[in-house]
Design a protein around this motif. Structure first.
Motif, PDB file in Angstrom:
ATOM      1  N   ILE A 103      28.508  56.432  80.497  1.00  0.00           N
ATOM      2  CA  ILE A 103      28.149  54.974  80.300  1.00  0.00           C
ATOM      3  C   ILE A 103      26.816  54.833  80.272  1.00  0.00           C
ATOM      4  O   ILE A 103      26.104  53.857  79.491  1.00  0.00           O
ATOM      5  N   ASP A 104      25.675  55.581  81.112  1.00  0.00           N
ATOM      6  CA  ASP A 104      24.555  55.385  81.208  1.00  0.00           C
ATOM      7  C   ASP A 104      23.655  55.512  79.857  1.00  0.00           C
ATOM      8  O   ASP A 104      22.664  55.171  79.325  1.00  0.00           O
ATOM      9  N   GLU A 105      24.411  56.504  79.084  1.00  0.00           N
ATOM     10  CA  GLU A 105      23.836  57.082  77.645  1.00  0.00           C
ATOM     11  C   GLU A 105      24.282  55.972  76.674  1.00  0.00           C
ATOM     12  O   GLU A 105      23.353  55.685  75.869  1.00  0.00           O
ATOM     13  N   VAL A 106      25.410  55.464  76.700  1.00  0.00           N
ATOM     14  CA  VAL A 106      25.882  54.374  75.579  1.00  0.00           C
ATOM     15  C   VAL A 106      25.798  53.192  75.931  1.00  0.00           C
ATOM     16  O   VAL A 106      25.517  52.162  74.908  1.00  0.00           O
ATOM     17  N   SER A 107      25.446  52.677  77.184  1.00  0.00           N
ATOM     18  CA  SER A 107      25.206  51.257  77.363  1.00  0.00           C
ATOM     19  C   SER A 107      23.997  50.561  76.809  1.00  0.00           C
ATOM     20  O   SER A 107      24.336  49.448  76.351  1.00  0.00           O
ATOM     21  N   PRO A 108      22.986  51.299  76.687  1.00  0.00           N
ATOM     22  CA  PRO A 108      21.922  50.562  75.845  1.00  0.00           C
ATOM     23  C   PRO A 108      22.213  50.315  74.330  1.00  0.00           C
ATOM     24  O   PRO A 108      21.736  49.251  73.911  1.00  0.00           O
ATOM     25  N   LEU A 109      22.833  51.055  73.700  1.00  0.00           N
ATOM     26  CA  LEU A 109      23.396  50.893  72.454  1.00  0.00           C
ATOM     27  C   LEU A 109      24.283  49.798  72.225  1.00  0.00           C
ATOM     28  O   LEU A 109      24.505  49.201  71.291  1.00  0.00           O
ATOM     29  N   ILE A 110      25.514  49.766  73.293  1.00  0.00           N
ATOM     30  CA  ILE A 110      26.448  48.853  73.252  1.00  0.00           C
ATOM     31  C   ILE A 110      25.845  47.563  73.263  1.00  0.00           C
ATOM     32  O   ILE A 110      26.294  46.492  72.697  1.00  0.00           O
ATOM     33  N   ASN A 111      24.873  47.312  74.206  1.00  0.00           N
ATOM     34  CA  ASN A 111      24.218  45.941  74.403  1.00  0.00           C
ATOM     35  C   ASN A 111      23.834  45.381  73.278  1.00  0.00           C
ATOM     36  O   ASN A 111      23.703  44.229  73.018  1.00  0.00           O
ATOM     37  N   LYS A 112      23.147  46.333  72.246  1.00  0.00           N
ATOM     38  CA  LYS A 112      22.566  45.846  71.282  1.00  0.00           C
ATOM     39  C   LYS A 112      23.547  45.279  69.967  1.00  0.00           C
ATOM     40  O   LYS A 112      23.220  44.412  69.202  1.00  0.00           O
ATOM     41  N   ASN A 113      24.775  45.668  70.130  1.00  0.00           N
ATOM     42  CA  ASN A 113      25.790  45.192  69.268  1.00  0.00           C
ATOM     43  C   ASN A 113      25.393  45.461  67.895  1.00  0.00           C
ATOM     44  O   ASN A 113      25.776  44.419  67.072  1.00  0.00           O
ATOM     45  N   PHE A 114      24.761  46.394  67.467  1.00  0.00           N
ATOM     46  CA  PHE A 114      24.202  46.507  66.146  1.00  0.00           C
ATOM     47  C   PHE A 114      24.891  47.569  65.287  1.00  0.00           C
ATOM     48  O   PHE A 114      25.397  47.432  64.216  1.00  0.00           O
ATOM     49  N   TYR A 115      25.203  48.875  66.002  1.00  0.00           N
ATOM     50  CA  TYR A 115      25.528  50.013  65.143  1.00  0.00           C
ATOM     51  C   TYR A 115      27.200  50.038  65.248  1.00  0.00           C
ATOM     52  O   TYR A 115      27.787  49.667  66.148  1.00  0.00           O
ATOM     53  N   ASP A 116      27.466  50.132  64.007  1.00  0.00           N
ATOM     54  CA  ASP A 116      29.003  50.063  63.479  1.00  0.00           C
ATOM     55  C   ASP A 116      29.758  51.215  64.451  1.00  0.00           C
ATOM     56  O   ASP A 116      31.077  51.132  64.963  1.00  0.00           O
ATOM     57  N   ILE A 117      29.132  52.451  64.326  1.00  0.00           N
ATOM     58  CA  ILE A 117      29.862  53.703  65.029  1.00  0.00           C
ATOM     59  C   ILE A 117      28.468  54.389  65.745  1.00  0.00           C
ATOM     60  O   ILE A 117      27.284  54.470  65.099  1.00  0.00           O
TER      61      ILE A 117
END
Length: 660
Positions: A103-117
């Protein structure tokens, strides 16, 4: 952080489901995660165990129980449809687990809601043997992935797990799992990756797969396994790729994947592999792969048994012949055409076709003649090289005892340059010389190259042994006849295999090779093939690249690919619009090029045959003619293409580009 949905499918998972849930608990993710579990009509205590343990977890768990067993593909589709407002979801099998820092690694990317994968790395941990396996060929990448790169990622991870998927992207594009019970995730992942616009890779291990030898999936054997594979391949065959080379790489990998799993579970090994090959070879995507790529792969995947070793008779020579001192002795002892040599001792039957190639490398005429013979079904064929591009059953290590054996039993040996002076064959062997280029620089009897005493004479004596010498055109024949003192009976007019290969390639193959080297199809490609100079031996660091000269600017929308001598390329400055092409196949590079720049390389004759525009940068022609020597026809044939400054040359290229 926006909520993340973790989707878990279960079937008879009572032994390990809690392991997966415990790994989620360790992520301290109570506010960030919702877990969705689909039980596919388990017959054990999977659901009671989950329900009895739910109070131990600080994240919500939603359980969906199927009325009948539908398989993992349908189960995952049901879970995706059940997602509420979670922005992303991740697939997890019931026997797998997450690393605590997931969760620590992926949460910043999830918050952007930009990357499809969002892809992350995984490894395998067999809890029975405590053995850890890290998948091979990972693309080491951390950050946004380009359009070209993302499709190559499929080779390394075309499983549905190991990735975060943006929920809206998957639902809007109606990307679904297949309903068959094996390879059900293949179509889903292919569609997801090829349709994604924004792809991100995390270069860190965040997921652990725990292979279970008694899992239900591994019990699907034989014909059912093959049927699932067949349907998956047909479905994936229709997926549109931007990069045709990536699709070839992936289809090869998918075939090997099925071969590993299905063939070992069937008693009739060869029949299973033949069935798989028949399915694979008839796919439209495979039909679009160039013949030269297919020939090698067909033999690689058809290797049912390890090749038999040559006769044990040669083994006593193993250590002796590999000694440089004994090699010198053998060279002196066994003269050309000797009837008393170890060739006689090793003789078994004259049946092999042996390729010596150019410096024992897999390229040029030797490569494409070898591929032609393979495509025609010639099996008793060997290529002396250490290149792993040649399938193992055809590859012979140079100077090995196997090398001696196959030469002793060769009916035909193909050469592409001067043969080695200690090269001994039997008297029945036919020697075919496919010289690697067309004469442009002075050679042998026409040249003033300095040789050690007697070396030139030995070379000329060896040339008398050549039964056939391939040539094209009267110019070519006359120059070789003059330089090598060959007889008319030795000449055979034949299109060089490398040139024939290039002439048979069309737009499809050209685009394939552009994809192979990750080159934008809209770019104007300039390829530079400078010749080695003996003077560079003293000061190779002063060999500046074409664009490293002052006021030399590449025209707009162009890239420059330099294929230089390997000693030179280490000192070049590459990057941006300038690419190091030393690892590129010469013929493939010629095909994709719009313009060819060279100086004194015979490659310009091939370029001319292909209708490519040629520019020659010959700043040192006077010195080159004095120290190395050129045939006088060179200046007459190419007088309108010769330039003496980088600036003038690049200006002419820019002018030419504007006319096409």
């Amino acid at each position: 952080m926006d909520k993340l949905a973790i989707l878990i499918t279960c079937f008879n998972s009572e032994r390990f489901i809690l392991r997966s849930l415990d790994s989620i608990q360790l992520m301290n993710s109570s506010d960030n995660v919702n877990v969705y579990i689909y039980d596919d009509k388990s017959t054990d205590n999977t659901i009671p165990i989950i329900e009895a343990s739910m109070h131990n977890y600080n994240f919500p768990i939603k359980i969906i129980t199927g009325e009948k067993n539908v398989g993992p593909g349908v189960a995952r589709n049901i879970l995706i449809d059940s997602i509420n407002d979670e922005k992303y979801f991740v697939i997890c099998d019931s026997d797998d687990s997450f690393k605590s820092d997931f969760i620590d690694e992926v949460s910043p990317l999830i918050n952007k809601n930009f990357y499809d994968i969002i892809e992350f790395k995984h490894y395998y941990h067999n809890l029975t043997t405590n053995y850890i396996t890290i998948p091979k060929n990972y693309i080491e990448k951390h950050g946004k992935v380009s359009t070209f790169e993302k499709e190559f990622f499929l080779k390394n991870n075309f499983y549905s797990w190991g990735k975060l998927y943006r929920t809206e992207f998957i639902k809007d594009n109606n990307i679904r799992f297949a309903e068959y019970r094996l390879y059900e995730d293949t179509l889903f992942v292919f569609n997801a990756i090829t349709q994604s616009q924004n792809y991100y890779s995390i270069d860190k291990f965040l997921f652990v797969s725990h292979p279970e030898t008694n899992s239900e999936t591994r019990k699907i054997l034989g014909n059912e396994h093959i049927d699932c594979y067949s349907q998956a391949m047909k479905d994936v065959d229709g997926v549109e790729f931007k990069n045709s080379y990536a699709k070839k790489v992936i289809f090869f990998e998918l075939y090997n994947r099925c071969k590993r799993y299905a063939s070992k579970t069937n008693e009739n090994h060869n029949h299973t592999l033949k069935t798989l090959l028949d399915i694979w070879i008839n796919l439209n995507s495979v039909q679009n792969i160039p013949k030269s790529e297919m020939v090698i792969h067909e033999y690689s995947i058809n290797k049912f048994d390890k090749p038999k070793k040559p006769l044990l008779l040669y083994k006593p020579f193993k250590y002796l012949y590999n000694s440089k001192y004994v090699m010198r002795y053998v060279q002196k002892l066994y003269k050309n055409h000797t009837k008393f040599s170890q060739v006689k001792l090793l003789h078994h039957e004259y049946k092999y076709t042996v390729f010596h190639g150019f410096d024992y490398s897999f390229r040029g005429n030797s490569k494409y003649e070898f591929l032609r013979l393979l495509s025609e079904g010639v099996s008793d064929i060997k290529f002396v090289t250490e290149s792993t591009e040649v399938p193992e059953q055809f590859r012979v290590k140079p100077y090995s005892t196997a090398h001696i054996y196959f030469l002793a039993n060769a009916k035909k040996v193909y050469l592409e340059s001067y043969e080695e002076l200690n090269f001994v064959v039997n008297e029945h062997t036919e020697l075919v010389q496919m010289w690697h280029g067309i004469p442009l620089k002075l050679m042998m009897l026409d040249s003033f190259e300095k040789s050690k005493p007697g070396v030139a004479q030995k070379k000329l004596n060896n040339m008398k042994r050549w039964n056939e010498f391939y040539y094209t055109g009267e110019y070519n024949k006359q120059k070789f006849k003059s330089a090598f003192a060959l007889n008319d009976s030795q000449f055979v007019e034949k299109t060089p295999p490398r040139l024939k290969f290039m002439q048979e390639c069309g737009d499809k193959e050209i685009q394939f090779y552009k994809d192979k080297y990750k080159i934008d199809k809209n770019k104007f490609i300039i390829s530079y093939f400078p010749t080695w100079r003996d003077s560079w031996k003293k000061n190779v660091k002063n060999t500046a690249g074409l664009l490293e000269h002052k006021n030399v600017i590449l025209p707009d929308n162009c890239i420059l690919i330099e294929k230089t001598h390997p000693y030179v390329s280490v000192n070049r400055k590459y990057g941006g619009k300038v690419i190091n092409g030393n690892s590129y196949d010469t013929e493939e590079l010629l095909l994709i090029s719009d313009v060819i720049i060279s100086d004194y390389s015979s490659i310009i004759f091939d370029a001319q045959e292909l209708g490519k525009k040629i520019f020659l940068l010959c700043k040192d022609m006077d010195d080159y003619k004095k120290n190395r020597g050129l045939y006088p026809e060179f200046e007459m044939m190419f007088k309108n293409d010769i330039y003496v400054s980088e600036f003038h040359l690049m200006s002419k290229i820019k002018e030419y580009k504007g006319t096409i």
